[in-house]
Design a protein around this motif. Structure first.
Motif, PDB file in Angstrom:
ATOM      1  N   UNK A  16       8.060   7.112   4.679  1.00 26.62           N
ATOM      2  CA  UNK A  16       6.611   6.958   4.867  1.00 26.62           C
ATOM      3  C   UNK A  16       6.247   6.739   6.318  1.00 26.62           C
ATOM      4  N   UNK A  17       7.247   6.688   7.229  1.00 29.04           N
ATOM      5  CA  UNK A  17       6.963   6.352   8.621  1.00 29.04           C
ATOM      6  C   UNK A  17       7.582   7.388   9.557  1.00 29.04           C
ATOM      7  N   UNK A  18       6.852   7.677  10.616  1.00 27.26           N
ATOM      8  CA  UNK A  18       7.383   8.506  11.702  1.00 27.26           C
ATOM      9  C   UNK A  18       7.164   7.749  12.995  1.00 27.26           C
ATOM     10  N   UNK A  19       8.060   7.992  13.983  1.00 28.11           N
ATOM     11  CA  UNK A  19       7.948   7.341  15.285  1.00 28.11           C
ATOM     12  C   UNK A  19       7.652   8.407  16.334  1.00 28.11           C
ATOM     13  N   UNK A  67      -1.609   8.498   8.511  1.00 27.10           N
ATOM     14  CA  UNK A  67      -1.606   9.970   8.522  1.00 27.10           C
ATOM     15  C   UNK A  67      -1.911  10.585   7.162  1.00 27.10           C
ATOM     16  N   UNK A  68      -1.627   9.845   6.066  1.00 25.00           N
ATOM     17  CA  UNK A  68      -1.895  10.360   4.729  1.00 25.00           C
ATOM     18  C   UNK A  68      -2.291   9.200   3.817  1.00 25.00           C
ATOM     19  N   UNK A  69      -3.123   9.513   2.798  1.00 27.81           N
ATOM     20  CA  UNK A  69      -3.447   8.554   1.751  1.00 27.81           C
ATOM     21  C   UNK A  69      -4.467   7.524   2.179  1.00 27.81           C
ATOM     22  N   UNK A  70      -4.654   6.562   1.285  1.00 28.88           N
ATOM     23  CA  UNK A  70      -5.615   5.482   1.515  1.00 28.88           C
ATOM     24  C   UNK A  70      -5.127   4.244   0.806  1.00 28.88           C
ATOM     25  N   UNK A  71      -5.394   3.098   1.414  1.00 26.52           N
ATOM     26  CA  UNK A  71      -4.988   1.825   0.831  1.00 26.52           C
ATOM     27  C   UNK A  71      -6.214   1.136   0.264  1.00 26.52           C
ATOM     28  N   UNK A  72      -6.074   0.557  -0.922  1.00 26.25           N
ATOM     29  CA  UNK A  72      -7.194  -0.135  -1.553  1.00 26.25           C
ATOM     30  C   UNK A  72      -6.997  -1.637  -1.632  1.00 26.25           C
ATOM     31  N   UNK A 118       0.850  -1.194   0.000  1.00 26.35           N
ATOM     32  CA  UNK A 118       0.000   0.000   0.000  1.00 26.35           C
ATOM     33  C   UNK A 118       0.886   1.245   0.000  1.00 26.35           C
ATOM     34  N   UNK A 119       1.564   1.514  -1.110  1.00 22.70           N
ATOM     35  CA  UNK A 119       2.556   2.604  -1.114  1.00 22.70           C
ATOM     36  C   UNK A 119       1.948   3.995  -1.033  1.00 22.70           C
ATOM     37  N   UNK A 120       0.621   4.115  -1.116  1.00 19.98           N
ATOM     38  CA  UNK A 120       0.015   5.448  -1.139  1.00 19.98           C
ATOM     39  C   UNK A 120      -0.184   6.021   0.250  1.00 19.98           C
ATOM     40  N   UNK A 121       0.076   5.251   1.294  1.00 15.73           N
ATOM     41  CA  UNK A 121      -0.212   5.757   2.629  1.00 15.73           C
ATOM     42  C   UNK A 121       1.082   6.034   3.393  1.00 15.73           C
TER      43      UNK A 121
END
Length: 413
Positions: free
Chosen positions: A333-336, A365-370, A289-292
């Motif tokens: 794509x990740x924050x801790x 935090x951003x985007x959506x997975x399909x 799911x690279x969009x999130x």
């Protein structure tokens, strides 16, 4: 008085509004007389009759005043019986009148006011009824031209100047007024109830409730939840159950997943073996799911100081991000972020509540997975799937010296 005329010749228009029933006919008259002793004059008549289809019978009373050259005015009063015959179907108002009666004449010229005698008469002539209507009431203007022939009866008075026979031409104009109001029109015949046949529903080949002409995803599996264009709704954004693959399909910004089973060694930020197994599936789901973009959030229970718990939760969140990065997930794509003990979800005064408060969450935090293509996880042992920390270190002999604990670092699990 009866007349036996051919029914075909006397058939009447049955739609005539005056064809049946009783009536009264008041009329004014103008009289032309051939008597050399009398001039023309005016009068009137009133008839009461009954019409039945092609004929009518009536009783008539009359009064006429005819002036004379000597200044006298003869007064004629009388009564008669008339029959009206309607012979023309196409001219329903046209009729022929024949009748007979008697009259009395007073003040005949040359005889003075005391002159009085009677005569009998017959009359005949054509007439016409002009139908009119006032609301539901039907009536007619009646006009007729009659020839009247009279014969003087014997009289003891001096009437030698009066002729034995009289000839008149009369024009009568008035109204024919039915005595019964026109009946209200009959109600229309009751019609058969019209069966309302509902239209056939539009075809829905896959049975998902969306007609084929709007279905953008034909062939949906039976029972699947679909949107308004017939496409399957994404699954709910939730953590995988033990033994199921991690799948972020349906997750979008604002969703949060509790990573139950992601535990650490006691009082450390070191992931347990079972936690790494679970994070392998999470990593595969993130790669699919690279969009999130996500935030890895760490939490502790309330034992220990606030500062220590904040630091430990941040280290544990960073440990998860690092593991996922090593697993192939893009670190950008990740924050801790560590939240320490600030957002408990249960009571910190019980072991069960503290266990629930020690947790790791994945927040989108951003985007959506399909969709994802993450492989299924191997089933975890029941003991490993439980949300427990690693066992504490082995017991220390009672006579061993106690280890030193920094003043700002109270023991925490």
């Amino acid at each position: 008085m009866a007349f036996a005329l051919p029914a075909a010749a006397l058939a009447q228009d049955t739609d005539s509004p005056l064809r049946n029933g009783a009536y009264v006919a008041p009329m004014a008259s103008y009289v032309w007389s051939d008597d050399k002793h009398m001039d023309d004059g005016f009068g009137g008549s009133l008839a009461l009759g009954y019409r039945q289809a092609w004929y009518a019978l009536e009783l008539s009373g009359l009064y006429q005043a005819i002036s004379a050259g000597d200044g006298n005015t003869a007064k004629l009063t009388g009564a008669g019986v008339n029959a009206l015959l309607f012979p023309a179907p196409r001219l329903s108002g046209l009729y022929l009148l024949v009748g007979a009666g008697g009259m009395q004449i007073k003040s005949y010229p040359t005889g003075g006011d005391s002159t009085q005698f009677s005569n009998t008469f017959v009359n005949a002539g054509p007439g016409y009824l002009f139908p009119l209507k006032a609301g539901r009431y039907d009536f007619a203007v009646r006009t007729e031209v009659l020839y009247r022939y009279g014969h003087r009866d014997s009289s003891p008075l001096d009437t030698t100047m009066a002729p034995d026979n009289f000839n008149y031409v009369l024009v009568n104009v008035g109204f024919q007024l039915p005595l019964n109001r026109a009946a209200a029109p009959p109600p229309p015949p009751a019609s058969e109830p019209i069966a309302v046949v509902p239209p056939a529903p539009p075809p829905d080949s896959d049975g998902d409730g969306v007609p084929d002409d709007r279905d953008q995803c034909p062939g949906t599996a039976q029972g699947a939840q679909v949107d308004d264009v017939g496409c399957p709704l994404p699954p709910p954004c939730e953590a995988p159950a033990p033994g199921q693959k991690a799948d972020l399909a349906g997750c979008a910004a604002g969703d949060s997943i509790l990573l139950r089973g992601v535990n650490f060694e006691f009082d450390k930020a070191t992931l347990t073996l079972n936690a790494k197994t679970l994070l392998d599936g999470i990593g595969d789901a993130l790669i699919a799911a690279p969009a999130i973009k996500v935030e890895i959030a760490g939490y502790t229970d309330a034992r220990g100081s606030d500062g220590y718990n904040q630091k430990l939760s941040q280290q544990r969140a960073e440990s998860v991000v690092q593991y996922l990065t090593d697993r192939g997930v893009d670190a950008g794509r990740m924050t801790a972020r560590g939240y320490g003990e600030t957002q408990p979800v249960a009571d910190n005064d019980t072991d069960e509540g503290r266990e629930l408060n020690r947790r790791v969450e994945l927040k989108v935090t951003e985007g959506a997975a399909t969709a994802t293509t993450a492989p299924p996880l191997a089933a975890l042992p029941a003991a490993d799937a439980a949300a427990t920390e690693a066992p504490p270190p082995p017991e220390v002999p009672a006579d061993a010296p106690a280890p030193e604990v920094p003043a700002d670092k109270p023991p925490v699990p």
